[in-house]
Design a protein around this motif. Structure first.
Motif, PDB file in Angstrom:
ATOM      1  N   PHE A   4       0.834  -1.202   0.000  1.00 45.79           N
ATOM      2  CA  PHE A   4       0.000   0.000   0.000  1.00 45.79           C
ATOM      3  C   PHE A   4       0.870   1.254   0.000  1.00 45.79           C
ATOM      4  O   PHE A   4       0.545   2.243  -0.655  1.00 45.79           O
ATOM      5  N   ARG A   5       1.973   1.213   0.732  1.00 49.11           N
ATOM      6  CA  ARG A   5       2.866   2.371   0.765  1.00 49.11           C
ATOM      7  C   ARG A   5       3.705   2.492  -0.504  1.00 49.11           C
ATOM      8  O   ARG A   5       3.895   3.587  -1.035  1.00 49.11           O
ATOM      9  N   ASN A   6       4.192   1.354  -1.005  1.00 48.62           N
ATOM     10  CA  ASN A   6       5.228   1.394  -2.035  1.00 48.62           C
ATOM     11  C   ASN A   6       4.844   0.774  -3.364  1.00 48.62           C
ATOM     12  O   ASN A   6       5.568   0.945  -4.341  1.00 48.62           O
ATOM     13  N   GLY A   7       3.748   0.021  -3.403  1.00 51.11           N
ATOM     14  CA  GLY A   7       3.391  -0.688  -4.622  1.00 51.11           C
ATOM     15  C   GLY A   7       4.133  -2.014  -4.707  1.00 51.11           C
ATOM     16  O   GLY A   7       5.165  -2.211  -4.075  1.00 51.11           O
ATOM     17  N   PRO A   8       3.616  -2.955  -5.497  1.00 54.73           N
ATOM     18  CA  PRO A   8       4.267  -4.259  -5.627  1.00 54.73           C
ATOM     19  C   PRO A   8       5.509  -4.177  -6.490  1.00 54.73           C
ATOM     20  O   PRO A   8       5.598  -3.353  -7.395  1.00 54.73           O
ATOM     21  N   THR A   9       6.493  -5.006  -6.201  1.00 56.17           N
ATOM     22  CA  THR A   9       7.661  -5.121  -7.061  1.00 56.17           C
ATOM     23  C   THR A   9       7.742  -6.549  -7.566  1.00 56.17           C
ATOM     24  O   THR A   9       7.340  -7.497  -6.882  1.00 56.17           O
ATOM     25  N   LEU A  10       8.261  -6.721  -8.752  1.00 57.03           N
ATOM     26  CA  LEU A  10       8.291  -8.041  -9.362  1.00 57.03           C
ATOM     27  C   LEU A  10       9.061  -9.047  -8.513  1.00 57.03           C
ATOM     28  O   LEU A  10       8.650 -10.190  -8.337  1.00 57.03           O
ATOM     29  N   ARG A  11      10.210  -8.642  -7.977  1.00 55.13           N
ATOM     30  CA  ARG A  11      11.045  -9.604  -7.272  1.00 55.13           C
ATOM     31  C   ARG A  11      10.533  -9.905  -5.869  1.00 55.13           C
ATOM     32  O   ARG A  11      10.933 -10.903  -5.272  1.00 55.13           O
ATOM     33  N   GLU A  12       9.669  -9.052  -5.328  1.00 57.42           N
ATOM     34  CA  GLU A  12       9.097  -9.350  -4.018  1.00 57.42           C
ATOM     35  C   GLU A  12       8.039 -10.423  -4.104  1.00 57.42           C
ATOM     36  O   GLU A  12       7.788 -11.143  -3.151  1.00 57.42           O
ATOM     37  N   HIS A  13       7.387 -10.540  -5.270  1.00 57.40           N
ATOM     38  CA  HIS A  13       6.209 -11.389  -5.328  1.00 57.40           C
ATOM     39  C   HIS A  13       6.306 -12.413  -6.453  1.00 57.40           C
ATOM     40  O   HIS A  13       7.291 -13.131  -6.537  1.00 57.40           O
ATOM     41  N   VAL A  14       5.340 -12.494  -7.289  1.00 56.52           N
ATOM     42  CA  VAL A  14       5.263 -13.639  -8.198  1.00 56.52           C
ATOM     43  C   VAL A  14       5.557 -13.252  -9.634  1.00 56.52           C
ATOM     44  O   VAL A  14       5.138 -13.927 -10.554  1.00 56.52           O
ATOM     45  N   GLY A  15       6.273 -12.174  -9.838  1.00 55.79           N
ATOM     46  CA  GLY A  15       6.511 -11.719 -11.192  1.00 55.79           C
ATOM     47  C   GLY A  15       7.649 -12.452 -11.863  1.00 55.79           C
ATOM     48  O   GLY A  15       7.778 -13.667 -11.787  1.00 55.79           O
ATOM     49  N   LEU A  16       8.552 -11.711 -12.483  1.00 54.71           N
ATOM     50  CA  LEU A  16       9.572 -12.321 -13.301  1.00 54.71           C
ATOM     51  C   LEU A  16      10.713 -12.907 -12.483  1.00 54.71           C
ATOM     52  O   LEU A  16      11.426 -13.774 -12.942  1.00 54.71           O
ATOM     53  N   GLY A  17      10.913 -12.418 -11.288  1.00 57.83           N
ATOM     54  CA  GLY A  17      12.021 -12.920 -10.475  1.00 57.83           C
ATOM     55  C   GLY A  17      11.552 -13.899  -9.431  1.00 57.83           C
ATOM     56  O   GLY A  17      10.379 -14.214  -9.314  1.00 57.83           O
ATOM     57  N   ARG A  18      12.519 -14.377  -8.642  1.00 57.76           N
ATOM     58  CA  ARG A  18      12.158 -15.314  -7.585  1.00 57.76           C
ATOM     59  C   ARG A  18      11.537 -14.547  -6.423  1.00 57.76           C
ATOM     60  O   ARG A  18      11.757 -13.342  -6.265  1.00 57.76           O
ATOM     61  N   LEU A  19      10.814 -15.230  -5.597  1.00 56.10           N
ATOM     62  CA  LEU A  19      10.186 -14.609  -4.430  1.00 56.10           C
ATOM     63  C   LEU A  19      11.235 -14.403  -3.348  1.00 56.10           C
ATOM     64  O   LEU A  19      11.914 -15.340  -2.941  1.00 56.10           O
ATOM     65  N   GLU A  20      11.399 -13.183  -2.886  1.00 58.80           N
ATOM     66  CA  GLU A  20      12.340 -12.906  -1.832  1.00 58.80           C
ATOM     67  C   GLU A  20      11.648 -12.944  -0.470  1.00 58.80           C
ATOM     68  O   GLU A  20      10.445 -12.776  -0.370  1.00 58.80           O
ATOM     69  N   ALA A  21      12.430 -13.113   0.556  1.00 57.22           N
ATOM     70  CA  ALA A  21      11.870 -13.096   1.911  1.00 57.22           C
ATOM     71  C   ALA A  21      11.308 -11.728   2.222  1.00 57.22           C
ATOM     72  O   ALA A  21      11.894 -10.708   1.845  1.00 57.22           O
ATOM     73  N   PRO A  22      10.148 -11.649   2.880  1.00 55.31           N
ATOM     74  CA  PRO A  22       9.557 -10.363   3.198  1.00 55.31           C
ATOM     75  C   PRO A  22      10.472  -9.523   4.070  1.00 55.31           C
ATOM     76  O   PRO A  22      11.133 -10.042   4.972  1.00 55.31           O
ATOM     77  N   ARG A  23      10.540  -8.246   3.793  1.00 52.86           N
ATOM     78  CA  ARG A  23      11.332  -7.328   4.599  1.00 52.86           C
ATOM     79  C   ARG A  23      10.512  -6.854   5.790  1.00 52.86           C
ATOM     80  O   ARG A  23       9.282  -6.871   5.762  1.00 52.86           O
ATOM     81  N   PRO A  24      11.166  -6.399   6.859  1.00 52.42           N
ATOM     82  CA  PRO A  24      10.431  -5.805   7.978  1.00 52.42           C
ATOM     83  C   PRO A  24       9.677  -4.571   7.516  1.00 52.42           C
ATOM     84  O   PRO A  24      10.084  -3.907   6.571  1.00 52.42           O
TER      85      PRO A  24
END
Length: 393
Positions: free
Chosen positions: A372-392
């Motif tokens: 909600f603050r920053n918008g989704p990024t591809l590498r955070e979720h299910v896009g073109l990159g791998r899923l990274e561990a959630p940040r604090p």
């Protein structure tokens, strides 16, 4: 009964967005709207945008003014969010949005102290208390009342498309439901919700309202909560089928699709063409399929029963409407629709976060707050990159 349909500018846009109030550390809901609403009402009294309380004290709704373009309406929404944050940030309250909260339970929530809501809960009981759902409403101006129901019925064929793009309620009270949009099926349990009746004329709608008021089902037309409904006071068609969008760009994208669809249907009517309306048994099945399977649904797109993957039909629709989006000055917002397909809708991103966190739904709530603050990024979720561990947070 005579129900006047207010004059409005053709294809003008208004947006409503229901937002959750959440604890910044745990991601759980907090019922603190009564604390912040007095100051917000005073601060926004003379603005184009509004901030209002909703059924539950864990929710506020931000509403735009009437926009000539999607961008103008979204600017109002952005200003309203900024206003809300002046109150929430000092209190450590975060904002987030999805069709449902990943783990909160209804019995921990409080109903806003308002007669209208008290009557709703008294009548609907268990189902009413379970309405822990959040959505968006998109209004589009209609300049001729005779166009209202033909356009509503044509739009109903696109409910599964809108529902799949916006689906964001895969979890309910801590459980994975197996549905992309559990909200869609929960909400239709209330009276006067769900798919619109296939009324042909404004006179038939007036007769319907007369029947409903005379028998005590509703007090006025605002209590008709169809997935797509007329909004006589504003002179608009209001689309209510969508789950809550998790980011502002995605909200803008869906609003642009609604605006272009309505304008395209309006032009067909101008040219004397009859709009296609699917059989009600097809629209009901389509709604269920989109709620269950989201962007992986096959949908019925013709009266002959033709079925296609909703992703495929969405891309065809985007290609067909892209020139009109440019004409309506919402090309930038419209382009985000393809990005949703590429990176995944909110329900897909939430499930991916849960799986990466070994089922910890607190991480899902935190990811929604970050989005909600920053918008989704591809590498955070299910896009073109791998899923990274959630940040604090």
């Amino acid at each position: 009964m005579t129900v006047p349909f207010a004059p409005s500018a053709r294809s003008s846009v208004g947006i409503e967005w229901e937002l959750m109030l959440a604890d910044g550390q745990t991601g759980d809901l907090v019922g603190r709207a009564p604390e912040i609403m007095p100051a917000l009402e005073e601060a926004t009294a003379l603005e184009r945008h509004t901030v209002t309380a909703e059924l539950l004290t864990n929710t506020v709704e931000v509403t735009s003014g009437v926009g000539d373009t999607v961008a103008a309406a979204v600017d109002d929404i952005s200003d309203a969010i900024d206003a809300v944050r002046t109150q929430t940030d000092p209190l450590g309250i975060e904002l987030m949005c999805a069709g449902s909260h990943p783990f909160a339970r209804w019995y921990d929530q409080q109903v806003t102290d308002k007669t209208r809501y008290e009557k709703l809960i008294e009548r609907t009981q268990w189902w009413g208390r379970n309405m822990m759902i959040w959505g968006i409403h998109v209004h589009v101006g209609i300049e001729d009342v005779n166009k209202v129901f033909p356009i509503i019925h044509a739009l109903t064929g696109y409910i599964p498309h809108l529902q799949a793009l916006s689906a964001s309620s895969p979890f309910w009270a801590g459980e994975r439901t197996g549905y992309a949009s559990n909200r869609a099926l929960v909400f239709q349990q209330l009276p006067t919700t769900g798919l619109p009746w296939q009324l042909s004329t404004w006179a038939e709608y007036e007769a319907y309202l007369d029947d409903m008021e005379r028998t005590g089902v509703i007090a006025d037309s605002t209590e008709v909560r169809w997935d797509i409904r007329p909004a006589p006071r504003w002179g608009t068609i209001e689309i209510r089928a969508c789950d809550g969008m998790s980011t502002l760009p995605e909200l803008a994208a869906v609003a642009s699709l609604v605006q272009t669809l309505v304008e395209s249907f309006s032009r067909e009517l101008d040219e004397g063409r009859e709009l296609v309306a699917l059989q009600p048994w097809y629209t009901r099945e389509n709604k269920w399929r989109a709620a269950r399977y989201g962007l992986d649904a096959d949908v019925i797109v013709g009266r002959d029963g033709t079925q296609v993957p909703v992703r495929e039909h969405l891309r065809e629709t985007f290609e067909r409407l892209e020139p009109l989006a440019a004409e309506l000055k919402c090309a930038k917002e419209f382009a985000e629709l393809s990005a949703i397909l590429d990176r995944g809708a909110s329900y897909q991103r939430q499930v991916a976060v849960a799986e990466a966190a070994d089922g910890d739904l607190r991480e899902v709530a935190r990811s929604l707050i970050r989005e909600f603050r920053n918008g989704p990024t591809l590498r955070e979720h299910v896009g073109l990159g791998r899923l990274e561990a959630p940040r604090p947070i």
